[in-house]
Each structure stands twice: as C-alpha cells, then as structure tokens.
Design an enzyme around this catalytic site. Structure first.
Site, mmCIF file in Angstrom:
data_model
loop_
_atom_site.group_PDB
_atom_site.id
_atom_site.type_symbol
_atom_site.label_atom_id
_atom_site.label_comp_id
_atom_site.label_asym_id
_atom_site.label_seq_id
_atom_site.Cartn_x
_atom_site.Cartn_y
_atom_site.Cartn_z
ATOM 1 N N HIS A 1 0.851 -1.200 0.000
ATOM 2 C CA HIS A 1 0.000 0.000 0.000
ATOM 3 C C HIS A 1 0.881 1.242 0.000
ATOM 4 C CE1 HIS A 1 0.668 -1.260 4.173
ATOM 5 N NE2 HIS A 1 0.683 0.024 4.476
ATOM 6 N N HIS B 1 0.907 5.226 1.235
ATOM 7 C CA HIS B 1 0.272 6.253 2.062
ATOM 8 C C HIS B 1 0.308 7.585 1.325
ATOM 9 C CE1 HIS B 1 0.440 4.066 6.021
ATOM 10 N NE2 HIS B 1 1.412 3.416 5.405
HETATM 11 P P1 5GP Z 1 1.790 0.400 7.373
HETATM 12 O O1 5GP Z 1 2.226 0.670 8.796
HETATM 13 O O2 5GP Z 1 1.659 -1.091 7.120
HETATM 14 O O3 5GP Z 1 2.602 1.096 6.349
HETATM 15 O O4 5GP Z 1 0.352 1.043 7.264
HETATM 16 C C1 5GP Z 1 -0.825 0.415 7.631
HETATM 17 C C2 5GP Z 1 -1.882 1.479 7.722
HETATM 18 O O5 5GP Z 1 -3.155 0.881 7.605
HETATM 19 C C3 5GP Z 1 -1.879 2.249 9.053
HETATM 20 O O6 5GP Z 1 -1.745 3.640 8.786
HETATM 21 C C4 5GP Z 1 -3.220 1.900 9.682
HETATM 22 O O7 5GP Z 1 -3.782 2.988 10.377
HETATM 23 C C5 5GP Z 1 -4.049 1.477 8.485
HETATM 24 N N1 5GP Z 1 -5.046 0.473 8.752
HETATM 25 C C6 5GP Z 1 -4.858 -0.713 9.399
HETATM 26 N N2 5GP Z 1 -5.996 -1.440 9.409
HETATM 27 C C7 5GP Z 1 -6.921 -0.689 8.742
HETATM 28 C C8 5GP Z 1 -8.301 -0.911 8.412
HETATM 29 O O8 5GP Z 1 -8.896 -1.930 8.748
HETATM 30 N N3 5GP Z 1 -8.924 0.067 7.710
HETATM 31 C C9 5GP Z 1 -8.287 1.205 7.313
HETATM 32 N N4 5GP Z 1 -8.995 2.102 6.625
HETATM 33 N N5 5GP Z 1 -6.994 1.451 7.608
HETATM 34 C C10 5GP Z 1 -6.323 0.514 8.312
#
Ligand code: 5GP
Ligand code: ZN
Length: 135
Positions: free
Chosen positions: A101, A103
């Site tokens: 993903h 951001h």
């Molecule tokens: P990472 O830390 O893996 O780069 O980012 C994961 C992101 O996904 C975090 O910013 C977290 O807040 C978001 N996130 C995790 N679970 C969910 C979810 O069930 N729904 C949404 N909309 N965001 C999520």
C-alpha cells in the site's frame, strides 16, 4: 491472487466496507482508519502483493498515476501545504499490514506527522560496497 487472511484484500475488493475515495479495475483508495493527518489515504491494489519487491512493475507504474491523481485532489481540496507519499516495506521499516500500500499524507504547517530520520554519515566502505552492487 487474493490472500484469505489479508484485511486489505477484503477492503480492496469490497468485502469489508471502507471510506472509498477512488476505485478502478486495479486499485481502491481508502481513508486510513487512524490518520496521521486530515486526508491520510491508502492506495490498495486489488491483488495481493506483500510489498514493493512483489508488486509487478506495470501495476506499480499505475499506482504512481493514482497517487498523483488522488493526491492532487486531496492536496488542493483540503488546502494542504505539503504532501508525503510513503510506502513501508518490512517490520523494521514500519510496515504493519503486509499487503502493498502507498500512504498519501497531506501536510499542514504545525501538524504532528513525523516522517523523519536522524542524518548519518556515508562511510567510504559503505559507499564502495553500495556502488559495487550496481557495477
Ligand atoms: P503500514 O504501517 O503497514 O505502512 O500502514 C498500515 C496502515 O493501515 C496504518 O496507517 C493503519 O492505520 C491502516 N489500517 C490498518 N488497518 C486498517 C483498516 O482496517 N482500515 C483502514 N482504513 N486502515 C487501516
Ligand atoms: Zn492482501
């Protein structure tokens, strides 16, 4: 390919409802549940790839176009003054959901977002080792 145990596979494919900003055949862009700033969004491919090293190049290229398109709308529409595009790979890099993903993080003067690191020193040994990788 989908991963039955992956929450982002379910969100991206509409099995779990989400606040969707944009959708096409390959991606869904949603609002982050725990936003770093107002408008923090996530670009999710509909197919499951764990990280940058797994996602195919053509899909990654399309993701960059989506980042620009949706990012521009967020940036202008919310009156942001800066914008971070962040993509984490692996636990040490802060990845918590192991479905690729991107951001999109609108930035505002005085906000509390922290995308930073302490500047180090490039040693002769490291420089040479890294340059040698690309010979
Ligand atoms: P990472 O830390 O893996 O780069 O980012 C994961 C992101 O996904 C975090 O910013 C977290 O807040 C978001 N996130 C995790 N679970 C969910 C979810 O069930 N729904 C949404 N909309 N965001 C999520
Ligand atoms: Zn997935």
């Amino acid at each position: 390919m989908k991963d039955d145990n992956c929450i982002f596979c379910k969100i991206a494919n509409g099995e779990i409802p989400s606040a969707t900003l944009y959708e096409d055949d390959d991606f869904r862009v949603i609002l982050d549940l725990n936003p770093a700033s107002k408008g923090h969004a996530l670009i999710l491919p509909k197919e499951h790839y764990a990280n940058l090293f797994e996602i195919p190049e053509d899909l990654l290229s399309k993701a960059a176009v989506v980042a620009k398109k949706v990012g521009t709308k967020l940036y202008k529409g919310l009156g942001a003054e800066g914008f971070n595009v962040v993509q984490n790979n692996g636990e040490p890099a802060g990845q918590t959901v192991f479905h690729f993903h991107i951001h999109l993080i609108p930035r505002y003067k005085g906000d509390t977002v922290n995308v930073s690191w302490k500047q180090g020193k490039l040693t002769d040994g490291d420089r040479q080792e890294i340059l040698d990788l690309f010979k």
